[in-house]
Enzyme design. Structure first.
Site, PDB file in Angstrom:
ATOM      1  N   LYS A 136      11.684  51.719  40.598  1.00  0.00           N
ATOM      2  CA  LYS A 136      11.850  50.372  41.147  1.00  0.00           C
ATOM      3  C   LYS A 136      12.688  49.616  39.869  1.00  0.00           C
ATOM      4  O   LYS A 136      13.700  49.099  40.229  1.00  0.00           O
ATOM      5  CB  LYS A 136      10.888  49.439  41.849  1.00  0.00           C
ATOM      6  CG  LYS A 136      10.220  50.320  42.993  1.00  0.00           C
ATOM      7  CD  LYS A 136       9.154  49.565  43.578  1.00  0.00           C
ATOM      8  CE  LYS A 136       7.808  48.987  42.693  1.00  0.00           C
ATOM      9  NZ  LYS A 136       7.006  50.486  42.536  1.00  0.00           N
ATOM     10  N   ARG A 143       4.290  43.593  49.132  1.00  0.00           N
ATOM     11  CA  ARG A 143       3.363  44.778  48.784  1.00  0.00           C
ATOM     12  C   ARG A 143       2.518  44.955  49.970  1.00  0.00           C
ATOM     13  O   ARG A 143       1.408  45.835  50.067  1.00  0.00           O
ATOM     14  CB  ARG A 143       2.784  44.739  47.547  1.00  0.00           C
ATOM     15  CG  ARG A 143       3.365  45.623  46.396  1.00  0.00           C
ATOM     16  CD  ARG A 143       2.401  45.218  45.203  1.00  0.00           C
ATOM     17  NE  ARG A 143       2.581  46.473  44.319  1.00  0.00           N
ATOM     18  CZ  ARG A 143       3.314  46.657  43.314  1.00  0.00           C
ATOM     19  NH1 ARG A 143       4.196  45.626  43.135  1.00  0.00           N
ATOM     20  NH2 ARG A 143       3.029  47.578  42.410  1.00  0.00           N
ATOM     21  N   ARG A 183       5.413  57.066  30.635  1.00  0.00           N
ATOM     22  CA  ARG A 183       6.283  55.935  30.599  1.00  0.00           C
ATOM     23  C   ARG A 183       6.140  55.032  29.383  1.00  0.00           C
ATOM     24  O   ARG A 183       4.926  54.854  28.973  1.00  0.00           O
ATOM     25  CB  ARG A 183       6.509  54.940  31.885  1.00  0.00           C
ATOM     26  CG  ARG A 183       7.322  53.529  31.473  1.00  0.00           C
ATOM     27  CD  ARG A 183       7.190  52.786  32.926  1.00  0.00           C
ATOM     28  NE  ARG A 183       5.916  52.681  33.543  1.00  0.00           N
ATOM     29  CZ  ARG A 183       5.617  51.969  34.461  1.00  0.00           C
ATOM     30  NH1 ARG A 183       6.831  51.582  35.346  1.00  0.00           N
ATOM     31  NH2 ARG A 183       4.376  51.697  35.081  1.00  0.00           N
ATOM     32  N   ARG A 212       2.360  50.697  28.999  1.00  0.00           N
ATOM     33  CA  ARG A 212       1.526  49.710  29.815  1.00  0.00           C
ATOM     34  C   ARG A 212       0.155  50.036  29.873  1.00  0.00           C
ATOM     35  O   ARG A 212      -0.179  51.161  30.123  1.00  0.00           O
ATOM     36  CB  ARG A 212       1.992  49.501  31.241  1.00  0.00           C
ATOM     37  CG  ARG A 212       3.199  48.397  31.189  1.00  0.00           C
ATOM     38  CD  ARG A 212       3.968  48.714  32.435  1.00  0.00           C
ATOM     39  NE  ARG A 212       3.105  48.585  33.706  1.00  0.00           N
ATOM     40  CZ  ARG A 212       3.853  48.591  35.121  1.00  0.00           C
ATOM     41  NH1 ARG A 212       4.884  48.354  35.085  1.00  0.00           N
ATOM     42  NH2 ARG A 212       2.869  48.898  36.144  1.00  0.00           N
ATOM     43  N   ARG A 235      -3.720  52.802  41.697  1.00  0.00           N
ATOM     44  CA  ARG A 235      -2.454  52.251  42.177  1.00  0.00           C
ATOM     45  C   ARG A 235      -1.836  53.057  43.312  1.00  0.00           C
ATOM     46  O   ARG A 235      -1.388  52.540  44.457  1.00  0.00           O
ATOM     47  CB  ARG A 235      -1.492  51.918  41.068  1.00  0.00           C
ATOM     48  CG  ARG A 235      -1.959  50.921  40.064  1.00  0.00           C
ATOM     49  CD  ARG A 235      -1.606  51.148  38.802  1.00  0.00           C
ATOM     50  NE  ARG A 235      -0.001  51.084  38.826  1.00  0.00           N
ATOM     51  CZ  ARG A 235       0.734  51.588  37.609  1.00  0.00           C
ATOM     52  NH1 ARG A 235       0.251  52.129  36.611  1.00  0.00           N
ATOM     53  NH2 ARG A 235       2.183  51.335  37.655  1.00  0.00           N
TER      54      ARG A 235
END
Ligand code: AP5
Ligand code: MG
Length: 210
Positions: free
Chosen positions: A13, A88, A122, A153, A164
């Site tokens: 996203k 969400r 990431r 992160r 998640r």
């Protein structure tokens, strides 16, 4: 154009949002980025959000909806905007329906097996938020877009990513049917390269603009 980017954690996203924002001049509104900015500045919202984000859970709907409602009233959203990571939950989608009209929901579909590696590998620019993956960085530690420092992160660790993904399946995936029934859903395969995904998305956005 008012657009929503839908997809599991790691679907891409943020990666597509930055391209769409550059290419179509739409402000990129990421609730995750807003929460992280609040955490960094140690605001009351940040302190509350941190307790959920660190566990991979969703921040309560009332808090999140209020933030988005306020953000959409800012002048840069008058000519359109792009929401990344909101809504969400069905309750968030219903709250959004009360305050605005959505033109398109882009649903990025990716094999779940790819997501753990994408997220744990990431790295994100601390200045502009651009996402990278260690497999393509060749040891580079600076953002190629703005020169900012790259960081990992805190919620990109195996345990939090699993939670998640579970939360996505339970609470966010039902939005696919919600928007499909409204005739707003555009599915795009997200297993290909970011460039290929953007090419597909662009075709749709160009057609919508006309
Ligand atoms: P948020 O920041 O939105 O995180 P998320 O939904 O888990 O999504 P990510 O940002 O992890 O993934 P992405 O799809 O943006 O992937 P990216 O492009 O970076 O939210 C964080 C937390 O905030 C939530 O857990 C929740 O607690 C809270 N929150 C936020 N919104 C909320 C809401 N509405 N309600 C309640 N709580 C909320 O890409 C990932 C990786 O893959 C990168 O390494 C990238 O380089 C790579 N990649 C991307 N595309 C490709 C491709 N096509 N091919 C190969 N690699 C790719
Ligand atoms: Mg993101």
């Amino acid at each position: 154009m008012n657009i929503i980017l839908l997809g599991a954690p790691g679907a891409g996203k943020g990666t597509q949002a930055s391209r769409i924002s550059d290419g179509y001049g739409l402000p990129h509104i990421s609730t995750g980025d807003i929460f992280r900015a609040n955490i960094k500045n140690q605001t009351p919202i940040g302190l509350l959000a941190k307790s959920y984000i660190d566990k991979g859970q969703l921040v309560p709907d009332e808090v999140t909806c209020k933030i988005v409602e306020n953000r959409l009233q800012e002048p840069d959203c008058k000519a359109g905007y792009m929401l990344d990571g909101f809504p969400r939950t069905i309750a968030q989608a219903e709250a959004l329906d009360k305050i605005t009209k959505i033109d398109l929901v882009i649903n990025i579909e990716v094999d779940f097996a790819l997501l753990m590696d994408r997220l744990c590998g990431r790295r994100v620019c601390k200045d502009c938020g651009e996402s990278y993956h260690i497999s393509r960085l060749n040891g580079e530690t600076k953002c190629s877009r703005c020169g900012g420092e790259l960081y990992q992160r805190k919620d990109d660790n195996p345990e939090t990513v699993q939670s998640r993904l579970d939360v996505y399946n339970a609470q966010t995936a039902p939005l696919i049917e919600y928007y499909s029934k409204k005739g707003l859903l555009f599915n795009v395969v997200g297993n290909t390269t970011p460039e290929d995904v953007f090419a597909e998305v662009s075709k749709k956005l160009d057609a919508l603009k006309q």
